[in-house]
Design an enzyme around this catalytic site. Structure first.
Site, PDB file in Angstrom:
ATOM      1  N   ASN A  92      36.533  25.899  -3.041  1.00 20.53           N
ATOM      2  CA  ASN A  92      35.226  26.834  -3.558  1.00 20.53           C
ATOM      3  C   ASN A  92      35.757  28.020  -4.366  1.00 20.53           C
ATOM      4  OD1 ASN A  92      33.537  28.970  -3.237  1.00 20.53           O
ATOM      5  ND2 ASN A  92      32.559  27.744  -1.553  1.00 20.53           N
ATOM      6  N   ASP A 124      37.405  27.550   7.226  1.00 18.03           N
ATOM      7  CA  ASP A 124      36.158  26.798   7.225  1.00 18.03           C
ATOM      8  C   ASP A 124      35.260  27.816   7.985  1.00 18.03           C
ATOM      9  OD1 ASP A 124      34.983  24.227   7.029  1.00 18.03           O
ATOM     10  OD2 ASP A 124      34.687  24.042   9.256  1.00 18.03           O
TER      11      ASP A 124
HETATM   12  P1  ITT Z   1      36.558  24.416   1.038  1.00 12.70           P
HETATM   13  O1  ITT Z   1      36.381  23.833   2.265  1.00 12.70           O
HETATM   14  O2  ITT Z   1      36.998  23.870  -0.168  1.00 12.70           O
HETATM   15  O3  ITT Z   1      37.074  25.644   1.357  1.00 12.70           O
HETATM   16  P2  ITT Z   1      33.579  24.457   0.829  1.00 12.70           P
HETATM   17  O4  ITT Z   1      32.648  25.393   0.093  1.00 12.70           O
HETATM   18  O5  ITT Z   1      33.423  23.131   1.371  1.00 12.70           O
HETATM   19  O6  ITT Z   1      34.955  24.966   0.517  1.00 12.70           O
HETATM   20  P3  ITT Z   1      33.252  25.328   3.782  1.00 12.70           P
HETATM   21  O7  ITT Z   1      33.619  23.756   4.074  1.00 12.70           O
HETATM   22  O8  ITT Z   1      33.815  26.377   4.550  1.00 12.70           O
HETATM   23  O9  ITT Z   1      33.678  25.447   2.465  1.00 12.70           O
HETATM   24  O10 ITT Z   1      31.705  25.316   3.807  1.00 12.70           O
HETATM   25  C1  ITT Z   1      31.151  26.488   4.028  1.00 12.70           C
HETATM   26  C2  ITT Z   1      29.771  26.378   3.436  1.00 12.70           C
HETATM   27  O11 ITT Z   1      29.096  27.588   4.024  1.00 12.70           O
HETATM   28  C3  ITT Z   1      29.789  26.940   2.149  1.00 12.70           C
HETATM   29  O12 ITT Z   1      30.142  25.761   1.180  1.00 12.70           O
HETATM   30  C4  ITT Z   1      28.672  27.695   1.611  1.00 12.70           C
HETATM   31  O13 ITT Z   1      27.592  26.744   1.639  1.00 12.70           O
HETATM   32  C5  ITT Z   1      28.431  28.363   3.059  1.00 12.70           C
HETATM   33  N1  ITT Z   1      29.109  29.657   2.999  1.00 12.70           N
HETATM   34  C6  ITT Z   1      30.362  29.887   3.798  1.00 12.70           C
HETATM   35  N2  ITT Z   1      30.709  31.249   3.300  1.00 12.70           N
HETATM   36  C7  ITT Z   1      29.745  31.723   2.512  1.00 12.70           C
HETATM   37  C8  ITT Z   1      29.414  32.879   2.051  1.00 12.70           C
HETATM   38  O14 ITT Z   1      30.011  33.862   2.147  1.00 12.70           O
HETATM   39  N3  ITT Z   1      28.143  33.196   1.440  1.00 12.70           N
HETATM   40  C9  ITT Z   1      27.238  32.146   1.282  1.00 12.70           C
HETATM   41  N4  ITT Z   1      27.445  30.910   1.627  1.00 12.70           N
HETATM   42  C10 ITT Z   1      28.518  30.791   2.567  1.00 12.70           C
HETATM   43 NA    NA Z   2      34.657  22.239   2.728  1.00 15.56          NA
END
Ligand code: ITT
Ligand code: NA
Length: 185
Positions: free
Chosen positions: A8, A63
């Site tokens: 991300n 996560d």
């Molecule tokens: P990685 O696992 O590769 O790090 P990801 O986007 O899949 O990237 P997560 O599995 O942690 O990340 O998913 C958490 C989701 O929650 C993320 O994709 C966003 O949709 C949301 N999210 C987390 N932090 C956020 C933030 O600061 N602002 C807005 N949305 C957020």
């Molecule tokens: Na993820």
């Protein structure tokens, strides 16, 4: 030097800025790992251990998720999937007529060093689900997440401002404090 494993790019930008505040160097690798079903902590531990073994060096993973109280914590650990499938407008529909707007973002950093067990660091921020999307900064749920003290959503805050108090700031700050202390011992 710490290696952050994530796919991300928004997380990378925020984390780079936070690490800079503490004078710790960060590199980024997009390794990709399977996410088991479970809590944020389970996923972070699994990912950190997996990436550490693959790369044979110390790594962090994150996560994260948005937990809406009136929806019993939904989307929670499904936040990434729900963002891609439903999106913010459908979250607003689920919240139509709902008075309790309380929500929190949680971020769990998983850290693992070679030949040791993973550790986790939890960061949280409390807020409210706005009645409409506001702002175009940030990513994913940011335009929905209202920080009461600021009367602004994360979507209306620059990265620098969001980084003053976000869930990611809190989890990374806990990690960095622990990491820099144990190194000095
Ligand atoms: P990685 O696992 O590769 O790090 P990801 O986007 O899949 O990237 P997560 O599995 O942690 O990340 O998913 C958490 C989701 O929650 C993320 O994709 C966003 O949709 C949301 N999210 C987390 N932090 C956020 C933030 O600061 N602002 C807005 N949305 C957020
Ligand atoms: Na993820």
């Amino acid at each position: 030097m710490i290696t952050f494993i994530t796919g991300n790019k928004h997380k990378v930008i925020e984390a780079e800025n936070i690490f800079k505040l503490f004078g710790v160097e960060l590199e980024h690798i997009n390794l990709g790992y399977m996410e088991p079903q479970g809590t944020l902590e389970d996923v972070a531990k699994f990912g950190a251990k997996y990436a550490c073994q693959e790369l044979n060096k110390s790594v962090i993973v994150e996560d994260a998720g948005l937990f809406i109280r009136a929806l019993n914590g939904f989307p929670g650990t499904y936040s990434s999937y729900v963002q891609d499938s439903l999106g913010n407008q459908n979250i607003l529909k689920l919240m139509d007529g709902v008075d309790d707007r309380y929500a929190e973002f949680r971020s769990v950093i998983g850290y693992c060093a070679p030949n040791s067990e993973p550790k986790v660091f939890l960061g949280r921020i409390k807020g409210q689900i706005a009645f409409e999307e506001r702002g175009s900064f940030g990513f994913a749920y940011d335009p929905l997440f209202l920080v009461e003290e600021e009367d602004k959503t994360f979507g209306e805050l620059t990265t620098k401002d969001k980084n003053q108090f976000s869930h990611r700031r809190n989890s990374l700050e806990k990690f960095i404090n622990w990491y820099t202390n144990q190194r000095d011992e």
